[in-house]
Design a protein around this motif. Structure first.
Motif, PDB file in Angstrom:
ATOM      1  N   GLY A  52      -7.457  11.448   9.999  1.00 38.94           N
ATOM      2  CA  GLY A  52      -6.869  10.479   9.088  1.00 38.94           C
ATOM      3  C   GLY A  52      -6.247  11.128   7.867  1.00 38.94           C
ATOM      4  O   GLY A  52      -5.174  10.711   7.408  1.00 38.94           O
ATOM      5  N   GLY A  53      -6.893  12.164   7.346  1.00 37.32           N
ATOM      6  CA  GLY A  53      -6.341  12.876   6.202  1.00 37.32           C
ATOM      7  C   GLY A  53      -5.037  13.565   6.540  1.00 37.32           C
ATOM      8  O   GLY A  53      -4.091  13.570   5.740  1.00 37.32           O
ATOM      9  N   GLY A  54      -4.970  14.153   7.746  1.00 36.75           N
ATOM     10  CA  GLY A  54      -3.722  14.772   8.180  1.00 36.75           C
ATOM     11  C   GLY A  54      -2.601  13.755   8.300  1.00 36.75           C
ATOM     12  O   GLY A  54      -1.457  14.018   7.905  1.00 36.75           O
ATOM     13  N   ALA A  55      -2.926  12.578   8.843  1.00 31.71           N
ATOM     14  CA  ALA A  55      -1.919  11.522   8.973  1.00 31.71           C
ATOM     15  C   ALA A  55      -1.435  11.046   7.608  1.00 31.71           C
ATOM     16  O   ALA A  55      -0.234  10.834   7.393  1.00 31.71           O
ATOM     17  N   LEU A  56      -2.363  10.880   6.658  1.00 35.08           N
ATOM     18  CA  LEU A  56      -1.974  10.443   5.315  1.00 35.08           C
ATOM     19  C   LEU A  56      -1.130  11.497   4.608  1.00 35.08           C
ATOM     20  O   LEU A  56      -0.181  11.161   3.876  1.00 35.08           O
ATOM     21  N   LEU A  57      -1.452  12.777   4.813  1.00 37.37           N
ATOM     22  CA  LEU A  57      -0.660  13.847   4.207  1.00 37.37           C
ATOM     23  C   LEU A  57       0.766  13.828   4.745  1.00 37.37           C
ATOM     24  O   LEU A  57       1.739  13.929   3.979  1.00 37.37           O
ATOM     25  N   LEU A  58       0.906  13.686   6.053  1.00 31.78           N
ATOM     26  CA  LEU A  58       2.244  13.630   6.642  1.00 31.78           C
ATOM     27  C   LEU A  58       3.002  12.399   6.157  1.00 31.78           C
ATOM     28  O   LEU A  58       4.213  12.454   5.929  1.00 31.78           O
ATOM     29  N   ALA A  59       2.280  11.286   5.991  1.00 27.42           N
ATOM     30  CA  ALA A  59       2.926  10.078   5.472  1.00 27.42           C
ATOM     31  C   ALA A  59       3.449  10.319   4.061  1.00 27.42           C
ATOM     32  O   ALA A  59       4.572   9.925   3.729  1.00 27.42           O
ATOM     33  N   ALA A  60       2.643  10.977   3.227  1.00 23.89           N
ATOM     34  CA  ALA A  60       3.051  11.237   1.846  1.00 23.89           C
ATOM     35  C   ALA A  60       4.262  12.156   1.783  1.00 23.89           C
ATOM     36  O   ALA A  60       5.094  12.036   0.876  1.00 23.89           O
ATOM     37  N   LEU A  61       4.387  13.079   2.752  1.00 22.98           N
ATOM     38  CA  LEU A  61       5.490  14.030   2.752  1.00 22.98           C
ATOM     39  C   LEU A  61       6.703  13.514   3.501  1.00 22.98           C
ATOM     40  O   LEU A  61       7.730  14.187   3.561  1.00 22.98           O
ATOM     41  N   THR A  62       6.598  12.308   4.066  1.00 27.26           N
ATOM     42  CA  THR A  62       7.675  11.786   4.898  1.00 27.26           C
ATOM     43  C   THR A  62       8.262  10.482   4.381  1.00 27.26           C
ATOM     44  O   THR A  62       9.476  10.277   4.431  1.00 27.26           O
ATOM     45  N   VAL A  63       7.421   9.583   3.868  1.00 31.75           N
ATOM     46  CA  VAL A  63       7.870   8.227   3.564  1.00 31.75           C
ATOM     47  C   VAL A  63       8.961   8.211   2.502  1.00 31.75           C
ATOM     48  O   VAL A  63       9.786   7.289   2.467  1.00 31.75           O
ATOM     49  N   GLY A  64       9.017   9.232   1.657  1.00 30.65           N
ATOM     50  CA  GLY A  64      10.039   9.274   0.621  1.00 30.65           C
ATOM     51  C   GLY A  64      11.451   9.320   1.158  1.00 30.65           C
ATOM     52  O   GLY A  64      12.397   8.999   0.443  1.00 30.65           O
ATOM     53  N   GLN A  65      11.623   9.691   2.417  1.00 34.54           N
ATOM     54  CA  GLN A  65      12.963   9.726   3.000  1.00 34.54           C
ATOM     55  C   GLN A  65      13.575   8.326   3.076  1.00 34.54           C
ATOM     56  O   GLN A  65      14.799   8.177   3.152  1.00 34.54           O
ATOM     57  N   SER A  66      12.726   7.289   3.097  1.00 30.33           N
ATOM     58  CA  SER A  66      13.205   5.914   3.214  1.00 30.33           C
ATOM     59  C   SER A  66      12.990   5.097   1.951  1.00 30.33           C
ATOM     60  O   SER A  66      13.340   3.923   1.926  1.00 30.33           O
ATOM     61  N   VAL A  67      12.407   5.708   0.932  1.00 25.52           N
ATOM     62  CA  VAL A  67      12.146   5.005  -0.320  1.00 25.52           C
ATOM     63  C   VAL A  67      12.820   5.795  -1.432  1.00 25.52           C
ATOM     64  O   VAL A  67      12.407   6.910  -1.749  1.00 25.52           O
ATOM     65  N   ASP A  68      13.863   5.217  -2.024  1.00 26.08           N
ATOM     66  CA  ASP A  68      14.691   5.977  -2.969  1.00 26.08           C
ATOM     67  C   ASP A  68      13.886   6.555  -4.128  1.00 26.08           C
ATOM     68  O   ASP A  68      14.122   7.673  -4.546  1.00 26.08           O
TER      69      ASP A  68
END
Length: 439
Positions: free
Chosen positions: A251-267
């Motif tokens: 779960g921590g790995g998934a959250l880390l990847l989310a934090a490093l990825t979601v910004g591509q779609s959120v200005d």
């Protein structure tokens, strides 16, 4: 080391019994070593089922958004990739323009969720990896079918994940067309997933309904009771991590990847998209938002976009040529619209230009069925795009001349580009040279 006896529900049938016994006697090198190596006591039906339930709840969303993205490309207009899909052709429809953020949502979910699930996929594979070394690989025809579906499932998800991640980074290390391979790979994976779920769902439900093991600390972690699938280690070693620790790690790995990825779609979070460098802002200026293909990569020269540039409009026998000054003299419309790239990044900007329906009216094409837009770019897969009638007549569909209050930059399509609500970014043609209205 003698072969472990087969579970009761996988007992060999009478007809091919000799085959199964022969396979059991001829054990390949490494099988017994693998059996000794994979001894973690946390493996078992419960952990595998928890990870499987997460994938079962999320993978259908990845599959559906991928299919919607293919439809967004316009298979009815013969511009979805791959084009000829034969009997795998799903029901299609004209991609809507509303809500304007529709493609931004579907493509963002497809890519972001695909990245975030990587630790879950790896955790699930780790929980069942000893099964890959079972010998014989099957002890009945039914189990052979199950193992085949498992092979396609594991191979499919690894192939889709690896090629998808390489495509996001524009690292085309493979020698085949990404769109075609990803499309057919998705269908193979989906068929294997449906088959595997149909076979394993009862056992998943049973395992989840049984006693939980997440609260057991490391010092009290014990193997689960032996199971029919052989997930529990035959000779378990001491626990080095609890089941709760395994889930926290995944779960921590998934959250880390989310934090490093979601910004591509959120200005507002774009600077955090460290895994997708092309999805980050170039600078803080009005044209500093990302681009997929630069003017240099497209081979469009300053001479082509200079004072001699003309936009050609055609409809039937009528032709009108407009320079940029005449376009700026027409009624201008401003709209805040997102632009979304197939690699997953998106951004919302303020665009100003001439409505496409007003340009169609200049050549007598009121309510056209399609508009074929051609770029100055001479080569490239997306140098031309076709828009359906609903996209042409949308009140916010523009031939954009300015963005965020300034002229388009060369990388963003100067002297003019297409911007249409909910349209895939690759079809928002840049460096527009000609628009042909039909119907």
């Amino acid at each position: 080391m003698p072969a472990s006896p087969p579970p009761p529900d996988d007992a060999p049938s009478a007809a091919p019994a000799a085959l199964w016994r022969g396979l059991a006697r001829h054990r390949p090198p490494g099988v017994d070593a693998a059996d000794r190596a994979w001894r973690s006591p946390v493996r078992g039906p419960w952990l595998t089922s928890v990870l499987g339930a997460v994938l079962l709840a999320t993978l259908p969303l990845v599959i559906v958004t991928g299919l919607l993205d293919w439809i967004a490309y316009g298979p009815r207009l013969d511009q979805a990739f791959p084009r000829d899909v034969g009997w795998l052709h799903p029901p299609v429809f004209d991609w809507p323009t509303r809500p304007a953020w529709l493609f931004r949502l579907t493509q963002g979910l497809h890519v972001t969720l695909g990245i975030v699930l990587v630790p879950v996929v790896l955790g699930k594979l780790w929980s069942v990896v000893p099964k890959l070394f079972d010998w014989p690989p099957a002890r009945s025809a039914a189990q052979a079918l199950e193992r085949l579906s498992l092979l396609l499932l594991v191979g499919g998800i690894l192939f889709q994940t690896a090629t998808g991640l390489l495509n996001i980074q524009y690292a085309y290390l493979f020698g085949f067309d990404f769109y075609t391979a990803h499309w057919y790979g998705a269908w193979i994976f989906t068929a294997a997933l449906v088959t595997h779920v149909a076979i394993k769902l009862p056992r998943l439900v049973t395992a989840l309904r049984g006693p939980g093991f997440a609260r057991t600390p490391v010092e009290r972690t014990r193997p689960e009771p032996p199971d029919p699938d052989g997930l529990v280690a035959l000779r378990p070693g001491p626990a080095t991590m609890s089941r709760r620790g395994v889930l926290a790690l995944v779960g921590g790995g998934a959250l880390l990847l989310a934090a490093l990825t979601v910004g591509q779609s959120v200005d507002g979070l774009r600077r955090t998209a460290l895994l997708l460098p092309r999805g980050r802002r170039v600078d803080d200026g009005p044209t500093g938002f990302p681009v997929n293909r630069s003017v240099a990569a497209a081979g469009v020269t300053p001479e082509q976009t200079g004072p001699g540039w003309r936009l050609t409009l055609r409809a039937g026998n009528r032709t009108v040529a407009l320079d940029r000054a005449r376009l700026l003299a027409l009624a201008q419309h401003t709209a805040v619209l997102p632009i979304a790239c197939v690699e997953g990044w998106s951004t919302s900007q303020t665009w100003t230009g001439v409505r496409l329906r007003d340009l169609a009216a200049l050549v007598g094409a009121d309510g056209p069925a399609t508009a074929r837009v051609r770029s100055l770019e001479r080569a490239g897969l997306f140098r031309e795009a076709v828009l359906h009638g609903g996209q042409v007549t949308d009140p916010d569909a523009l031939l954009a001349l300015r963005v965020n209050g300034v002229d388009l930059s060369p990388d963003h399509g100067y002297p003019a580009r297409i911007i249409v609500p909910a349209l895939p970014g690759v079809h928002c043609t840049k460096w527009v040279a000609e628009i042909v209205f039909d119907g």
